[in-house]
Motif scaffolding. Structure first.
Motif, mmCIF file in Angstrom:
data_model
loop_
_atom_site.group_PDB
_atom_site.id
_atom_site.type_symbol
_atom_site.label_atom_id
_atom_site.label_comp_id
_atom_site.label_asym_id
_atom_site.label_seq_id
_atom_site.Cartn_x
_atom_site.Cartn_y
_atom_site.Cartn_z
ATOM 1 N N GLU A 21 4.811 -16.170 1.565
ATOM 2 C CA GLU A 21 5.019 -14.734 1.693
ATOM 3 C C GLU A 21 5.992 -14.448 2.832
ATOM 4 O OE1 GLU A 21 1.833 -11.161 1.306
ATOM 5 O OE2 GLU A 21 1.600 -12.397 3.092
ATOM 6 N N ILE A 23 4.648 -16.546 -5.832
ATOM 7 C CA ILE A 23 3.588 -17.118 -4.992
ATOM 8 C C ILE A 23 2.686 -18.038 -5.810
ATOM 9 C CG2 ILE A 23 1.617 -16.575 -3.505
ATOM 10 C CD1 ILE A 23 4.181 -15.681 -2.248
ATOM 11 N N LYS A 36 3.464 -5.207 5.993
ATOM 12 C CA LYS A 36 2.921 -5.280 4.638
ATOM 13 C C LYS A 36 2.667 -3.892 4.067
ATOM 14 C CE LYS A 36 0.937 -9.879 5.053
ATOM 15 N NZ LYS A 36 -0.267 -10.721 4.955
ATOM 16 N N THR A 74 7.064 -6.133 3.067
ATOM 17 C CA THR A 74 6.740 -7.107 2.044
ATOM 18 C C THR A 74 5.611 -6.547 1.186
ATOM 19 O OG1 THR A 74 7.412 -9.059 3.316
ATOM 20 C CG2 THR A 74 5.822 -9.411 1.571
ATOM 21 N N TRP A 88 3.540 -12.321 -7.113
ATOM 22 C CA TRP A 88 4.889 -12.266 -6.567
ATOM 23 C C TRP A 88 4.892 -11.560 -5.222
ATOM 24 C CZ3 TRP A 88 9.403 -14.228 -8.728
ATOM 25 C CH2 TRP A 88 9.277 -14.724 -10.033
ATOM 26 N N SER A 89 5.778 -12.006 -4.349
ATOM 27 C CA SER A 89 6.019 -11.322 -3.080
ATOM 28 C C SER A 89 7.432 -10.766 -3.112
ATOM 29 C CB SER A 89 5.855 -12.296 -1.911
ATOM 30 O OG SER A 89 6.111 -11.645 -0.688
ATOM 31 N N THR A 128 3.142 -7.754 -1.912
ATOM 32 C CA THR A 128 2.684 -8.900 -2.692
ATOM 33 C C THR A 128 1.722 -8.399 -3.761
ATOM 34 O OG1 THR A 128 2.967 -10.412 -0.835
ATOM 35 C CG2 THR A 128 1.515 -11.132 -2.611
#
Length: 235
Positions: free
Chosen positions: A164, A104, A169, A128, A114-115, A130
């Motif tokens: 993303e 990212i 999440k 996901t 990072w994702s 992140t």
């Protein structure tokens, strides 16, 4: 951000504490594991687990795994080259649930966001995670290397948010360290706290965490030994 602590509560990119603060907090968590409750051992008693309940300011309980490795498993340099460098990209090669990783933002050579996109067995939806990853190699003997991962919320930055992967999440925070031991072996320790998000009850996550994080050790070693002597193994 002087009062920042390692937690699954995400921070915004413009709230990220200084690198030395994050590293110090990671070391603090790892040192504290010596007082945590001992749990099961896995994989022929080669991976020990520990845990501590959710405390003030924690979003979830903490879990730890600890293993010791002879040079034939991997040397310190080999461990660091595969986990301390390109961590997210390499994890995708040995953790089957990770299907995509995306850089990212590169903040500095040792700090990056990072994702990671996880495809989980049905009926669980994709997730996901992140995170900001901070790495540091301590060259003084005995050498050690640490990676601290903290959750980041990029939704308020349109340029970052579009990178993303769209999914439920989840959040995790982790401190990971490799350390050279006097006997020539390498100690590998990870302390982590996480929530998958969505409708999965937290107690189910907590119950499965010790075995899940322990599995990463044989998964890594199996993958590493397939690439160890490869001509393309340049890291």
């Amino acid at each position: 951000m002087s009062d920042y602590k390692l937690t699954i509560t995400p921070i915004k990119p413009d709230e990220i504490p200084p690198e030395e603060t994050i590293l110090a907090l990671g070391q603090e968590v790892l040192e504290s594991t010596s007082t945590w409750k001992q749990g099961k051992s896995y994989h022929n008693h080669t991976v020990k687990t520990l845990s501590r309940p959710k405390g003030p300011g924690d979003g979830a309980s903490w879990h730890c795994r600890l293993s010791e490795h002879k040079p034939e498993d991997a040397t310190f340099d080999e461990f660091w080259s595969k986990v301390g460098v390109n961590k997210a990209e390499n994890e995708m090669k040995f953790i089957g649930d990770i299907k995509k990783v995306t850089l990212i933002k590169q903040i500095s050579p040792t700090m990056s966001i990072w994702s990671m996109y996880y495809h989980l067995p049905p009926p669980i939806s994709a997730r996901t995670f992140t995170v900001l990853q901070v790495t540091h190699l301590y060259e003084a003997s005995p050498r050690s290397g640490i990676i601290v991962s903290i959750p980041v919320d990029v939704t308020h930055d349109p340029e970052l948010a579009k990178l993303e992967e769209k999914a439920v999440k989840g959040r995790y925070v982790a401190a990971e360290r490799f350390r050279e031991l006097e006997n020539g072996n390498v100690e590998w320790i990870v302390a982590t706290s996480s929530t998958p998000g969505g409708m999965i009850p937290q107690f189910i996550t907590d119950k499965s965490m010790p075995s899940k994080i322990s599995d990463d050790v044989p998964h890594f070693l199996h993958w590493f030994h397939t690439v160890r002597d490869s001509p393309t193994n340049t890291n």
